[in-house]
Design a protein around this motif. Structure first.
Motif, PDB file in Angstrom:
ATOM      1  N   SER A 256       0.843  -1.185   0.000  1.00 42.32           N
ATOM      2  CA  SER A 256       0.000   0.000   0.000  1.00 42.32           C
ATOM      3  C   SER A 256       0.884   1.242   0.000  1.00 42.32           C
ATOM      4  O   SER A 256       2.075   1.177   0.334  1.00 42.32           O
ATOM      5  CB  SER A 256      -0.922   0.009   1.225  1.00 42.32           C
ATOM      6  OG  SER A 256      -0.170  -0.016   2.421  1.00 42.32           O
ATOM      7  N   PHE A 257       0.290   2.366  -0.396  1.00 48.20           N
ATOM      8  CA  PHE A 257       1.040   3.615  -0.528  1.00 48.20           C
ATOM      9  C   PHE A 257       0.271   4.750   0.141  1.00 48.20           C
ATOM     10  O   PHE A 257      -0.955   4.730   0.237  1.00 48.20           O
ATOM     11  CB  PHE A 257       1.258   3.952  -2.011  1.00 48.20           C
ATOM     12  CG  PHE A 257       2.238   3.043  -2.699  1.00 48.20           C
ATOM     13  CD1 PHE A 257       3.543   3.446  -2.911  1.00 48.20           C
ATOM     14  CD2 PHE A 257       1.856   1.772  -3.120  1.00 48.20           C
ATOM     15  CE1 PHE A 257       4.456   2.607  -3.541  1.00 48.20           C
ATOM     16  CE2 PHE A 257       2.754   0.922  -3.746  1.00 48.20           C
ATOM     17  CZ  PHE A 257       4.057   1.349  -3.952  1.00 48.20           C
ATOM     18  N   ARG A 258       1.009   5.753   0.584  1.00 52.49           N
ATOM     19  CA  ARG A 258       0.419   6.957   1.154  1.00 52.49           C
ATOM     20  C   ARG A 258       1.029   8.173   0.463  1.00 52.49           C
ATOM     21  O   ARG A 258       2.171   8.133  -0.019  1.00 52.49           O
ATOM     22  CB  ARG A 258       0.656   7.019   2.655  1.00 52.49           C
ATOM     23  CG  ARG A 258       2.121   6.999   3.061  1.00 52.49           C
ATOM     24  CD  ARG A 258       2.295   7.147   4.567  1.00 52.49           C
ATOM     25  NE  ARG A 258       3.681   7.001   4.985  1.00 52.49           N
ATOM     26  CZ  ARG A 258       4.596   7.951   4.904  1.00 52.49           C
ATOM     27  NH1 ARG A 258       4.251   9.137   4.404  1.00 52.49           N
ATOM     28  NH2 ARG A 258       5.830   7.743   5.305  1.00 52.49           N
ATOM     29  N   PRO A 259       0.274   9.273   0.397  1.00 52.35           N
ATOM     30  CA  PRO A 259       0.798  10.473  -0.271  1.00 52.35           C
ATOM     31  C   PRO A 259       2.000  11.054   0.473  1.00 52.35           C
ATOM     32  O   PRO A 259       2.070  11.015   1.702  1.00 52.35           O
ATOM     33  CB  PRO A 259      -0.383  11.456  -0.224  1.00 52.35           C
ATOM     34  CG  PRO A 259      -1.580  10.619   0.053  1.00 52.35           C
ATOM     35  CD  PRO A 259      -1.110   9.454   0.856  1.00 52.35           C
ATOM     36  N   GLN A 260       2.952  11.568  -0.281  1.00 48.67           N
ATOM     37  CA  GLN A 260       4.048  12.293   0.329  1.00 48.67           C
ATOM     38  C   GLN A 260       3.519  13.618   0.900  1.00 48.67           C
ATOM     39  O   GLN A 260       2.428  14.070   0.560  1.00 48.67           O
ATOM     40  CB  GLN A 260       5.131  12.588  -0.717  1.00 48.67           C
ATOM     41  CG  GLN A 260       5.785  11.345  -1.300  1.00 48.67           C
ATOM     42  CD  GLN A 260       6.940  11.687  -2.200  1.00 48.67           C
ATOM     43  OE1 GLN A 260       7.754  12.535  -1.868  1.00 48.67           O
ATOM     44  NE2 GLN A 260       7.021  11.029  -3.351  1.00 48.67           N
ATOM     45  N   ILE A 261       4.298  14.242   1.746  1.00 47.51           N
ATOM     46  CA  ILE A 261       3.902  15.518   2.334  1.00 47.51           C
ATOM     47  C   ILE A 261       3.692  16.548   1.213  1.00 47.51           C
ATOM     48  O   ILE A 261       4.572  16.760   0.378  1.00 47.51           O
ATOM     49  CB  ILE A 261       4.964  16.016   3.331  1.00 47.51           C
ATOM     50  CG1 ILE A 261       5.080  15.043   4.506  1.00 47.51           C
ATOM     51  CG2 ILE A 261       4.622  17.419   3.827  1.00 47.51           C
ATOM     52  CD1 ILE A 261       6.206  15.364   5.468  1.00 47.51           C
ATOM     53  N   GLY A 262       2.531  17.145   1.193  1.00 46.75           N
ATOM     54  CA  GLY A 262       2.215  18.164   0.188  1.00 46.75           C
ATOM     55  C   GLY A 262       1.691  17.607  -1.115  1.00 46.75           C
ATOM     56  O   GLY A 262       1.222  18.369  -1.974  1.00 46.75           O
ATOM     57  N   ALA A 263       1.732  16.267  -1.306  1.00 46.88           N
ATOM     58  CA  ALA A 263       1.318  15.674  -2.576  1.00 46.88           C
ATOM     59  C   ALA A 263      -0.180  15.822  -2.816  1.00 46.88           C
ATOM     60  O   ALA A 263      -0.625  16.075  -3.941  1.00 46.88           O
ATOM     61  CB  ALA A 263       1.719  14.201  -2.618  1.00 46.88           C
ATOM     62  N   LYS A 264      -0.957  15.660  -1.768  1.00 49.04           N
ATOM     63  CA  LYS A 264      -2.414  15.748  -1.917  1.00 49.04           C
ATOM     64  C   LYS A 264      -2.820  17.096  -2.494  1.00 49.04           C
ATOM     65  O   LYS A 264      -3.641  17.171  -3.423  1.00 49.04           O
ATOM     66  CB  LYS A 264      -3.086  15.524  -0.560  1.00 49.04           C
ATOM     67  CG  LYS A 264      -4.604  15.619  -0.598  1.00 49.04           C
ATOM     68  CD  LYS A 264      -5.178  15.343   0.785  1.00 49.04           C
ATOM     69  CE  LYS A 264      -6.701  15.454   0.779  1.00 49.04           C
ATOM     70  NZ  LYS A 264      -7.281  15.172   2.116  1.00 49.04           N
ATOM     71  N   GLU A 265      -2.243  18.163  -1.980  1.00 53.64           N
ATOM     72  CA  GLU A 265      -2.586  19.505  -2.458  1.00 53.64           C
ATOM     73  C   GLU A 265      -2.201  19.684  -3.923  1.00 53.64           C
ATOM     74  O   GLU A 265      -2.949  20.278  -4.710  1.00 53.64           O
ATOM     75  CB  GLU A 265      -1.888  20.566  -1.598  1.00 53.64           C
ATOM     76  CG  GLU A 265      -2.419  20.677  -0.172  1.00 53.64           C
ATOM     77  CD  GLU A 265      -2.004  19.505   0.726  1.00 53.64           C
ATOM     78  OE1 GLU A 265      -1.043  18.781   0.357  1.00 53.64           O
ATOM     79  OE2 GLU A 265      -2.638  19.321   1.778  1.00 53.64           O
ATOM     80  N   LEU A 266      -1.035  19.151  -4.316  1.00 53.26           N
ATOM     81  CA  LEU A 266      -0.589  19.276  -5.712  1.00 53.26           C
ATOM     82  C   LEU A 266      -1.487  18.478  -6.653  1.00 53.26           C
ATOM     83  O   LEU A 266      -1.834  18.948  -7.741  1.00 53.26           O
ATOM     84  CB  LEU A 266       0.868  18.793  -5.837  1.00 53.26           C
ATOM     85  CG  LEU A 266       1.930  19.666  -5.165  1.00 53.26           C
ATOM     86  CD1 LEU A 266       3.290  18.982  -5.240  1.00 53.26           C
ATOM     87  CD2 LEU A 266       1.990  21.042  -5.812  1.00 53.26           C
ATOM     88  N   ILE A 267      -1.856  17.265  -6.242  1.00 47.85           N
ATOM     89  CA  ILE A 267      -2.715  16.420  -7.072  1.00 47.85           C
ATOM     90  C   ILE A 267      -4.069  17.089  -7.285  1.00 47.85           C
ATOM     91  O   ILE A 267      -4.595  17.150  -8.411  1.00 47.85           O
ATOM     92  CB  ILE A 267      -2.888  15.028  -6.424  1.00 47.85           C
ATOM     93  CG1 ILE A 267      -1.577  14.244  -6.498  1.00 47.85           C
ATOM     94  CG2 ILE A 267      -4.005  14.240  -7.115  1.00 47.85           C
ATOM     95  CD1 ILE A 267      -1.592  12.951  -5.696  1.00 47.85           C
ATOM     96  N   LEU A 268      -4.643  17.609  -6.216  1.00 48.37           N
ATOM     97  CA  LEU A 268      -5.962  18.227  -6.318  1.00 48.37           C
ATOM     98  C   LEU A 268      -5.908  19.545  -7.088  1.00 48.37           C
ATOM     99  O   LEU A 268      -6.865  19.919  -7.770  1.00 48.37           O
ATOM    100  CB  LEU A 268      -6.550  18.431  -4.924  1.00 48.37           C
ATOM    101  CG  LEU A 268      -6.846  17.137  -4.165  1.00 48.37           C
ATOM    102  CD1 LEU A 268      -7.360  17.431  -2.766  1.00 48.37           C
ATOM    103  CD2 LEU A 268      -7.846  16.267  -4.927  1.00 48.37           C
ATOM    104  N   LYS A 499     -14.391  18.236  -1.605  1.00 49.86           N
ATOM    105  CA  LYS A 499     -14.445  19.642  -1.207  1.00 49.86           C
ATOM    106  C   LYS A 499     -13.358  20.470  -1.878  1.00 49.86           C
ATOM    107  O   LYS A 499     -13.481  21.688  -2.026  1.00 49.86           O
ATOM    108  CB  LYS A 499     -14.341  19.770   0.304  1.00 49.86           C
ATOM    109  CG  LYS A 499     -15.597  19.307   1.044  1.00 49.86           C
ATOM    110  CD  LYS A 499     -15.410  19.405   2.557  1.00 49.86           C
ATOM    111  CE  LYS A 499     -16.634  18.894   3.301  1.00 49.86           C
ATOM    112  NZ  LYS A 499     -16.429  18.916   4.777  1.00 49.86           N
ATOM    113  N   ALA A 500     -12.256  19.813  -2.246  1.00 50.38           N
ATOM    114  CA  ALA A 500     -11.128  20.529  -2.856  1.00 50.38           C
ATOM    115  C   ALA A 500     -11.335  20.802  -4.344  1.00 50.38           C
ATOM    116  O   ALA A 500     -10.579  21.573  -4.953  1.00 50.38           O
ATOM    117  CB  ALA A 500      -9.838  19.743  -2.653  1.00 50.38           C
TER     118      ALA A 500
END
Length: 504
Positions: A256-268, A499-500
C-alpha cells in the motif's frame, strides 16, 4: 414529462461547462440528475453540429435501462435516436454490430477453452471452429468499418468495452464524443478495459467522465479515471511514474502507498484544471438516510469457526478436511461468510453454520408493517437465504436479463414488491428505486465505499418523499464492525477530496 426549463441551475452550469470544454470530469452526487444534464449537453452539441455519433459507456443496468428511460422524462430529449449495446447481444436490434459481438463472444469462449483440451480429436474440432469464427468475424468487422454507424447516441455497457476497442482502432473510430458514466469503473490502471479505452482518449473530440465517488479508496484511484478522460496530459502516461512522484510505500512490502507531504494539495490542484463538482448544498434534494446497526451474536459453533479462521486461516468442520484460506484477503472473505451464516467449501458449496442474520432480517421485515424493504446482499448464498425467508423474491443481480430487470424495477417503483434483493456490484449504479421504498437492509457490508454509497443512493435520491433508513445487520465482535469503521474512515477522506474540487 418535464420541460427543459425544469433543469436546476447547477445542472445548466454543468451543461455549459461540458459544452465549453473538450475534456472534463463531472463529480456529481448520487441523485443530482447527472444523466439528464449529460444527455442535454450531448443533445446541444449534436444540434449545434459539433458531434454526430457520441458513445456512452455505463454500468450494465444503467446502459440497459437508465439512459433510454431519461428520454421519456424530458420534452427536449423526445425523439432522440439511441442505439443500445448493453449486456449480451441477444437483446440488441438486428445489425452487423450484433453479429460482430456474437462472433467475438464465441471466439472468446473457444480461445479460453482450447488450452484446456487434452483430447486430440476434440482439440482439432475446436481449432476448426475457432478458425471459422475468426474468418467470419474478420469479414463482418470489415463490413462494419466500411459502414458508418447511425447518427445517434450509442449506449454500451462496460462489459462490451473490449469488443468495441477491438472493433475500432483509436484513429479509425467514427465516434466523436465519449462519455464514461461512473468512470470509477475504470479506476484500476492494470485492467484490460482501462488499457484499451485509454488509447481512445486523445482521438475523440470531446470526452467526459462522470462520477459520484472519485476516490473511494484513496487518491491512487484518481489516476486511471483522469487518464482515460484526458489521455495522460494531466498525470502523465505512466501510472508507476506518477505514483513514485507523489506517493511512498506505507509498508515495507510496498503493498500500500500513502501520499508524500504536500502531494495531496498538488494532485488536487492539477485535478481542478479538469474537474468540477456539483455541490450537495445546491441540490433540490438532500440525502437524509439514517443508519443503524442491528447486532446479532454468533452461536457457539459459528463463533468457534470464526475464531479459528481468524487465528490460523483454516478451520475443520464436521470431520471434513481443513478449509484453508490461501491469503489474508481470502481469510477476510471467509470471515464475512461466517458472520452471514455459512462458509463455502473447496468446491464452492455452502456449509450452513447459523441463521442469526436471517432471523434478524425476518424480524425487521415483520416490523416494517408492509413498508417495502430493499435487501442488499453480496454472496450468492445470501440470496438463497432471502428466498428461504421470502419465496419467489424478485432481485437485481447476476443472471437477470434486461427485460426482467426492467419489469422488477417497475414493480418495485409501483410499491408492489414488499421485499426485493439487490447486489451492489450488479445494480448499485444509476437504477432509480426511490419511488418504491425508503428502507434498505445490508446482510453484508461491502468493503467498497463506492458500492455502499451507490447502493444507499438507489433510494436516497431526488424524487424520494420519505425519510430513508439503512439497516446494517452485523455480528458482534467480528469483521462486520471493522468494515463499518473502514467505510466511515474512507468516507471522511473522500469528502476532503470532493471539497477541494472547484464548485460549478
Amino acid at each position: 414529462m418535464r420541460p427543459k426549463s425544469a433543469l436546476h441551475p447547477y445542472q445548466q452550469a454543468a451543461i455549459d461547462w461540458i459544452f465549453e470544454h473538450d475534456r472534463s470530469m463531472a463529480l456529481c452526487p448520487v441523485g443530482s440528475g447527472k444523466t439528464g444534464l449529460t444527455w442535454t449537453a450531448i443533445a446541444e452539441l449534436m444540434d449545434e453540429g459539433h458531434i454526430e455519433r457520441p458513445i456512452v459507456f455505463a454500468p450494465l443496468r444503467v446502459a440497459q435501462l437508465v439512459w433510454q428511460q431519461e428520454t421519456d422524462q424530458w420534452e427536449h430529449l423526445q425523439g432522440r435516436k439511441t442505439v443500445l449495446w448493453g449486456g449480451e447481444p441477444d437483446g440488441w436490434g438486428d445489425s452487423l454490430w450484433k453479429i460482430s459481438r456474437r462472433l467475438w463472444g464465441s471466439r472468446q469462449y473457444l480461445e479460453s477453452r482450447l488450452p484446456k483440451i487434452v483430447d486430440v480429436r476434440k482439440r482439432r474440432e475446436f481449432e476448426h471452429k475457432l478458425k471459422d469464427v475468426l474468418a467470419e468475424e474478420k469479414k463482418v468487422n470489415k463490413a462494419i468499418r466500411e459502414t458508418e454507424p447511425p447518427k445517434a447516441v450509442h449506449i454500451i455497457s462496460y462489459e462490451n468495452a473490449l469488443w468495441w476497442c477491438e472493433l475500432y482502432k483509436p484513429d479509425e473510430s467514427p465516434f466523436d464524443m465519449i462519455v464514461y458514466d461512473e468512470v470509477g469503473k475504470l479506476k484500476n490502471p492494470k485492467s484490460p478495459r482501462y488499457k484499451a479505452l485509454k488509447k481512445h482518449a486523445s482521438h475523440a473530440k470531446i470526452t467526459v467522465g462522470l462520477n459520484a465517488t472519485p476516490a473511494p479508496e484513496g487518491l491512487l484511484d484518481l489516476y486511471a479515471q483522469v487518464t482515460v478522460v484526458d489521455g495522460g496530459k494531466l498525470f502523465g502516461k505512466s501510472f508507476y511514474q506518477w505514483r513514485d512522484k507523489f506517493f511512498v510505500p506505507a509498508d515495507y512490502m510496498a503493498y500500500s502507498f500513502r501520499p508524500q507531504i504536500g502531494a495531496k494539495e498538488l494532485i488536487l490542484k492539477d485535478l481542478n484544471t479538469l474537474a468540477f463538482r456539483v455541490d450537495e448544498a445546491d441540490l433540490a434534494y438532500h440525502q437524509n438516510m439514517q443508519h443503524n446497526q442491528i447486532e446479532v451474536d454468533l452461536p457457539p459453533k459459528a463463533r468457534a469457526a470464526y475464531d479459528e479462521m481468524e487465528k490460523r486461516m483454516a478451520i475443520e468442520l464436521d470431520g471434513r478436511d481443513d478449509l484453508v484460506a490461501m491469503s489474508a484477503t481470502a481469510s477476510s472473505m471467509k470471515l464475512r461468510q461466517i458472520t452471514s451464516g455459512f462458509i463455502y467449501d473447496e468446491a464452492g458449496k455452502p456449509i450452513v453454520l447459523h441463521e442469526e442474520k436471517l432471523n434478524a432480517l425476518s424480524d425487521l421485515i415483520d416490523s416494517m408493517e408492509r413498508e417495502p424493504l430493499l435487501v442488499s446482499y453480496e454472496f450468492g448464498f445470501e440470496l438463497d437465504m432471502i428466498r428461504k425467508l421470502w419465496k419467489g423474491v424478485r432481485y437485481l443481480g447476476q443472471g437477470v436479463s434486461a427485460a426482467t430487470a426492467k419489469e422488477t424495477v417497475d414493480l418495485w417503483n409501483r410499491r408492489q414488491l414488499p421485499v426485493m434483493g439487490i447486489h451492489w456490484a450488479s445494480a448499485g449504479h444509476g437504477v432509480n428505486l426511490q419511488a418504491g421504498g425508503s428502507h434498505i437492509a445490508h446482510l453484508s457490508l461491502p468493503w467498497s465505499l463506492e458500492g455502499f454509497q451507490q447502493m444507499c443512493g438507489r433510494i436516497d435520491r431526488q424524487g424520494q418523499t420519505r425519510a430513508c433508513y439503512g439497516h446494517s445487520i452485523v455480528a458482534r465482535n467480528s469483521s462486520d464492525q471493522r468494515v463499518w469503521s473502514a467505510l466511515t474512515m474512507k468516507d471522511a477522506e473522500q469528502a476532503d477530496v470532493i471539497k477541494a474540487i472547484r464548485r460549478i
